[in-house]
Design an enzyme around this catalytic site. Structure first.
Site, PDB file in Angstrom:
ATOM      1  N   CYS A 154      29.853  43.270  30.365  1.00  0.00           N
ATOM      2  CA  CYS A 154      30.828  42.338  30.954  1.00  0.00           C
ATOM      3  C   CYS A 154      30.161  41.438  31.982  1.00  0.00           C
ATOM      4  O   CYS A 154      30.273  40.218  31.915  1.00  0.00           O
ATOM      5  CB  CYS A 154      31.977  43.094  31.603  1.00  0.00           C
ATOM      6  SG  CYS A 154      33.008  43.952  30.403  1.00  0.00           S
ATOM      7  N   HIS A 155      29.476  42.043  32.962  1.00  0.00           N
ATOM      8  CA  HIS A 155      28.860  41.217  34.001  1.00  0.00           C
ATOM      9  C   HIS A 155      27.425  41.628  34.284  1.00  0.00           C
ATOM     10  O   HIS A 155      26.877  41.319  35.328  1.00  0.00           O
ATOM     11  CB  HIS A 155      29.689  41.261  35.287  1.00  0.00           C
ATOM     12  CG  HIS A 155      31.098  40.827  35.062  1.00  0.00           C
ATOM     13  ND1 HIS A 155      32.102  41.710  34.739  1.00  0.00           N
ATOM     14  CD2 HIS A 155      31.673  39.599  35.054  1.00  0.00           C
ATOM     15  CE1 HIS A 155      33.223  41.052  34.561  1.00  0.00           C
ATOM     16  NE2 HIS A 155      32.994  39.771  34.737  1.00  0.00           N
TER      17      HIS A 155
END
Lengths: 249, 414, 174
Positions: free
Chosen positions: C138-139
C-alpha cells in the site's frame, strides 16, 4: 394459591386445548422442576452417553456445540476428547477441496447425515427430527419423551402395524417409524449405574431437556431475585401511596 | 397583549422559570408542558385501579421497544437464518434468553393490559362525548398492536410462525378480483418466503413506532378533556381533583409493580406457557401442523372469522368487529356514562366481556360442531351489542342519577 | 402534626425512589452486556494450530478474530539476521528475543501498522521487501524477519498476538 395461578395460566394458554390428543401422558418427577430445580448433572452426563451411542446414529443435534458440554460439568480436556471422536466437513482448503477434520469444541455436534434428503432416504422416508429443541417442541415435552421411549408395547390384536412402522402407546396414532431405541443394558455407564430402560430414558430426557433450555438454571436463579426485589419495592411503594393519599378524601 | 407590540405578545410566552430550566423552556416549552400535563394536571380523585392499565400498557410498550432494539442487534430476517439466529440469541448472546423471553411475554401482558383498559372504557363510558377521539385513537392503536404482534410472531420462523403467516395472509385473497394480486404484493413471492420475512421485519418495526406516535395523540386528546372516572361525572371543583403527580403516579406505580410481579413469575418460571410448542420446530413449507392456532390474544377474532361459513364474509366480520366498536360513541344514545348508574346496559357490557372470553375459548377449539355454533352466537351478540343494544338500551333504560365525585367517595366510605 | 410526620414520609418515599432507581439501573446490565461478543464468538476467539506440516522457510496464514496471523517457520539464516540486527537501526526498538517464544517460530499479526493493509511475503513468490521479511504494497513499508518495521511510513512493528505452545508442534493463539 400457586396451583390456582398455574390453572389460570393454563386456561389462558388456550391453544393447549387445541392439541386434542386423547392419549394420557404419565407425569414423571424431574430434577429441574420447581422453583429451585436444577438439571441432575450425573444423569445428564449419562444421557449424553445414551444420545451418542443410541440416538446419534440417526438424530442430529445441530444447535448444540461440544463446548456447551462444559455446562454439564465436563472438563475442557474431556470435551476436546469427545469432539475429536467425530469428523466434520470443512473447507474449501487452499486447493479448493472440501475435506473432513476432527471436530473441536467450538464445532456443533456432528450430523449423522449430510442433509435432510439423505436422512429421509436412509429411514424409509421418515426424517428423524433434530433433537436440540425436542423437549420444547412437543407438548408435555420431557414427560412425553420419556413415555414415548418406554411406550413400545405389543400392538392390540385389532391394530394393524404396517411394515416399517412400530406400535407405541404414547405416539399420536400409535404408529411410529422409529423402532424401540432402548433395550436393557444397551449402554455401559461409566459410573456403574445400572442401565435399565427407565434409567436410560430418564437420563437421555434429562440431557435433552438441558439441550433445549440451557438457560433454565440462570433463569430461575435470577427470577427469584427479581421477584423478591419487586415485592420489597411494592411494599415500599404501597406505604408511600398510603402516606401520599392520607390527606385526600 | 398589545396589538401594536409583537414583542409584548412574545413576552406572554416567556418562561416562568429561571436558570437552565428557563433557558431551555423559553426555547423549547418542554418544562412547562411537562409541569402542566404530568405534574399539576388535575385528575378526578375518584379513579380506581382500572385507571392504571393505560399506564401499565405504556410501560409494556416501552419494554417491548427496548427489548426489540436489543434483539434486533442479533436477529437475522431471512428464511435461512431467522430460526438459528433466534436460537443463537437464546444460547450464545449474553442474557439473550432473558431479552427474548421478555419480548415474547411482554406482548401477552401488553394485550392483557389493553383488554382490561378497553373493558374499563366500555364499563365506565369513557368512549362517550367528549372523549370520542381518545377512544378512536386507542382503538386504532389496538388494531396496529394486533398487526405488529402478528408480524412479530412470524419472525422466529418456527412452524406456527410460518403457517400462521400463511393462513392469515391468505385472508387477503378473499378480496374479490384483486385478492390474489394483493397477496402476491404483500408476500413478495408466491408463498410466504424469504422476501416475506424480510419485509415483515421492517413492517414490525414501522408499526411499533406508529403505535408510539399514536400514544402521543391518545394522550393529547385525553389531556384536552381530562380523565373520565367511575361516576362518569365531570369534576365540579378543584376539591374533586388531585394533581397527577404524586397522587396518580404513585398509584400507577403500585399497580405496575404488581402487574410486573405476575409477568416476572411467568417470565422466569413458565416462559413458554403462553406460546406454542410447534414454534420450536423450524418452519417447513412441506408439512402443516395438525392444528394451526393463533396466539391467545387473537383467538376471539379467530373465532369470529371461523363463525362465518363464507371466506370473504368471515374476513369482513373479523375486521368489522373492531371497526364496529369505533361507532359506539355515536350508537350509544344514553346521556349517562358510567355503568354504575345504568342497570340494564351494565348487564349488556358484562355479557360482552364474558362473550369475549367465550369467543377466546372457542377460537382455540377445532372449528366443528358445538364450537362453531357457540362462536356464531358469540359473533351475533358482538354485533347485536353494538348496533342494537347500544342505541336501544340507551333509549329505553331509565338510568339512576349519577353521583358527583364527592358524593360517590362518601357513599363508598359509608 | 405534620412536623413530626414529614421526616418518616420523606424517608419512605426516598427509599422507594432509591430502590426503584437501583432496579432500573440493574435492568440495564443484561441489555448492555448483550451487546458484547456472544459465547459462540468467544469460543472462536482462540485458535489452535498444528505446526508440524510447516517446513523450514515456509509460512502459514491463519485467521484469528477476523484478522490474518502470520506464522513463519524461520530458517537459521533468518534467525541469525533477526538476532544480529543492531537495535539502533530500528524504528520501533524491540529485541527479537522479546518477540518469539521459540526462535524457529515467529507469530505476528499480519496487519500493517501504518493503515491496516495485509503485507506481502507469506508466499515464496511474494516480494519480501529489503529486509527479507514482509513488504506492504500500500505505502511501501518494509518489515524484517522478526516482523519489525525497518523502512517506510509504518510506525510500529507487527504486533505479536498472545499465544502459547501446547507442545512442540501445536500452538494456541488467543
Amino acid at each position: 394459591m400457586r396451583g390456582l395461578f398455574i390453572l389460570a395460566l393454563s386456561l389462558l394458554s388456550l391453544n393447549t386445548f387445541a392439541a386434542g390428543s386423547k392419549i394420557d401422558i404419565p407425569k414423571y418427577d424431574w430434577s429441574w422442576k420447581g422453583f429451585f430445580g436444577t438439571y441432575d448433572r450425573a444423569s445428564a452426563q449419562r444421557g449424553l452417553k445414551v444420545y451418542r451411542e443410541v440416538c446419534a446414529g440417526c438424530h442430529s443435534m445441530d444447535l448444540i456445540a461440544y463446548r456447551n458440554l462444559a455446562d454439564l460439568g465436563f472438563s475442557e480436556a474431556h470435551i476436546k476428547a469427545i469432539a475429536a471422536e467425530y469428523l466434520i466437513p470443512d473447507g474449501p482448503n487452499d486447493e479448493g477441496e472440501m475435506f473432513e477434520r476432527e471436530a473441536i469444541p467450538s464445532d456443533r455436534f456432528a450430523n449423522p447425515y449430510p442433509n435432510v434428503q439423505a436422512a429421509r432416504a436412509a429411514n424409509n422416508g421418515a426424517y428423524p427430527p433434530d433433537l436440540s429443541l425436542i423437549v420444547k417442541a412437543r407438548p408435555k415435552g420431557a414427560d412425553y419423551l420419556k413415555a414415548l421411549l418406554l411406550g413400545y408395547v405389543e400392538a392390540p390384536a385389532d391394530k394393524e402395524v404396517p411394515e416399517g412402522q412400530y406400535y407405541n402407546k404414547y405416539m399420536d396414532g400409535n404408529l411410529i417409524a422409529m423402532p424401540s431405541p432402548l433395550s436393557e443394558g444397551i449402554v455401559d455407564y461409566d459410573d456403574g449405574t445400572e442401565a435399565t430402560m427407565d434409567q436410560m430414558a430418564t437420563d437421555v430426557t434429562t440431557f435433552l431437556a438441558w439441550a433445549a433450555e440451557p438457560s433454565l438454571e440462570d433463569r430461575k436463579r435470577i427470577g427469584l431475585k427479581v421477584i423478591l426485589f419487586l415485592f420489597v419495592l411494592l411494599v415500599l411503594a404501597y406505604i408511600s401511596k398510603q402516606q401520599i393519599w392520607r390527606d385526600i378524601k | 397583549m398589545s396589538s401594536n407590540d409583537p414583542q409584548g405578545y412574545k413576552k406572554t410566552l416567556n418562561s416562568p422559570y429561571t436558570g437552565f430550566k428557563g433557558w431551555i423552556d423559553s426555547r423549547l416549552p418542554l418544562v412547562r408542558m411537562m409541569e402542566a400535563e404530568y405534574l399539576k394536571f388535575p385528575v378526578p380523585k375518584s379513579l380506581n385501579y382500572f385507571w392504571s392499565f393505560g399506564g401499565i400498557a405504556m410501560f409494556c410498550l416501552i419494554g417491548l421497544i427496548l427489548t426489540g432494539i436489543f434483539l434486533g442487534f442479533h436477529y437475522k430476517p431471512s428464511a435461512d437464518e431467522a430460526f438459528d439466529s433466534v436460537e443463537r440469541i437464546m444460547r450464545d448472546v449474553n442474557f439473550g434468553w432473558l431479552i427474548r423471553y421478555l419480548h415474547a411475554n411482554l406482548v401477552s401482558f401488553f394485550f392483557i393490559a389493553t383488554f382490561i383498559h378497553i373493558f374499563r372504557a366500555l364499563y365506565f363510558g369513557s368512549y362517550k362525548a367528549p372523549r370520542e377521539l381518545v377512544y378512536l385513537f386507542g382503538l386504532t392503536m389496538f388494531v396496529l398492536m394486533m398487526g405488529t404482534a402478528f408480524l412479530g410472531y412470524t419472525l422466529p420462523w418456527g412452524q406456527m410462525s410460518y403457517w400462521g403467516a400463511t393462513v392469515i395472509t391468505n385472508l387477503f385473497s378473499a378480496i374479490p378480483f384483486v385478492g390474489d394480486a394483493i397477496l402476491k404484493l404483500l408476500l413478495g413471492d408466491f408463498n410466504v418466503g424469504d422476501s416475506t420475512i424480510n419485509r415483515f421485519y421492517v413492517l414490525h418495526w414501522l408499526l411499533a413506532f406508529a403505535i408510539v406516535g399514536l400514544v402521543v395523540f391518545h394522550v393529547i386528546t385525553l389531556h384536552m378533556t381530562g380523565s373520565n372516572n367511575p361516576t362518569g361525572s365531570e369534576p365540579q371543583s378543584w376539591d374533586e381533583t388531585v394533581s397527577f403527580h404524586p397522587y396518580v403516579t404513585i398509584k400507577d406505580l403500585n399497580a405496575t409493580i404488581f402487574f410486573f410481579i405476575i409477568l416476572a413469575f411467568v417470565l422466569f418460571y413458565y416462559p413458554n406457557i403462553l406460546g406454542h410448542s410447534d414454534n420450536y420446530i423450524r418452519a417447513n413449507p412441506m408439512v402443516t401442523p395438525a392444528h394451526i392456532v393463533p396466539e391467545w390474544y387473537f383467538l376471539p377474532f379467530y373465532a369470529i372469522l371461523r363463525a362465518i361459513p363464507d371466506k370473504l364474509g368471515g374476513v369482513l366480520a373479523m375486521f368489522g368487529s373492531i371497526a364496529a366498536l369505533g361507532l359506539l360513541p355515536w350508537l350509544d344514545t344514553s346521556k349517562v356514562r358510567s355503568c354504575l348508574f345504568r342497570p340494564v346496559w351494565r348487564i349488556c357490557v358484562l355479557l360482552f366481556a364474558i362473550n369475549f372470553l367465550v369467543l377466546m375459548y372457542m377460537g382455540g377449539k377445532p372449528a366443528e360442531g358445538i364450537y362453531v355454533l357457540i362462536s356464531r352466537i358469540g359473533t351475533a351478540y358482538w354485533f347485536l351489542f353494538i348496533f342494537v343494544l347500544a342505541p336501544l338500551v340507551g333509549f329505553l333504560e331509565t338510568p339512576r342519577q349519577p353521583l358527583s365525585i364527592t358524593n360517590y367517595l362518601q357513599s363508598k366510605k359509608a | 402534626m405534620s412536623e413530626n410526620k414529614t421526616p418518616r414520609r420523606d424517608f419512605i418515599k426516598l427509599a422507594t425512589m432509591t430502590l426503584g432507581g437501583v432496579g432500573a439501573a440493574s435492568l440495564a446490565i443484561p441489555f448492555i452486556t448483550s451487546m458484547n461478543p456472544g459465547k459462540d464468538t468467544l469460543a472462536l476467539a482462540s485458535t489452535e494450530i498444528d505446526l508440524s506440516p510447516l517446513k523450514e522457510g515456509q509460512s502459514l496464514t491463519v485467521i484469528w478474530r477476523g484478522k490474518p496471523v502470520f506464522i513463519k517457520h524461520r530458517t537459521q539464516k533468518e534467525i541469525t539476521e533477526a538476532k544480529n540486527t543492531d537495535l539502533n537501526d530500528l524504528i520501533d526498538i524491540e529485541d527479537d528475543a522479546d518477540r518469539v517464544q521459540n526462535d524457529k517460530w515467529l507469530v505476528v499479526l499480519g496487519v500493517c501498522t501504518h493503515l491496516g493493509c495485509v503485507p506481502l511475503g507469506q508466499k515464496t513468490s511474494d516480494i519480501k521487501g529489503e529486509y527479507g521479511g514482509w513488504f506492504c504494497p500500500c505505502h511501501g513499508s518494509h518489515y524484517d524477519t522478526s516482523g519489525r518495521i525497518r523502512k517506510g511510513p509504518a510506525p510500529k512493528n507487527l504486533p505479536v498476538p498472545p499465544y502459547v505452545f501446547l507442545n512442540e508442534s501445536r500452538i494456541k493463539i488467543g
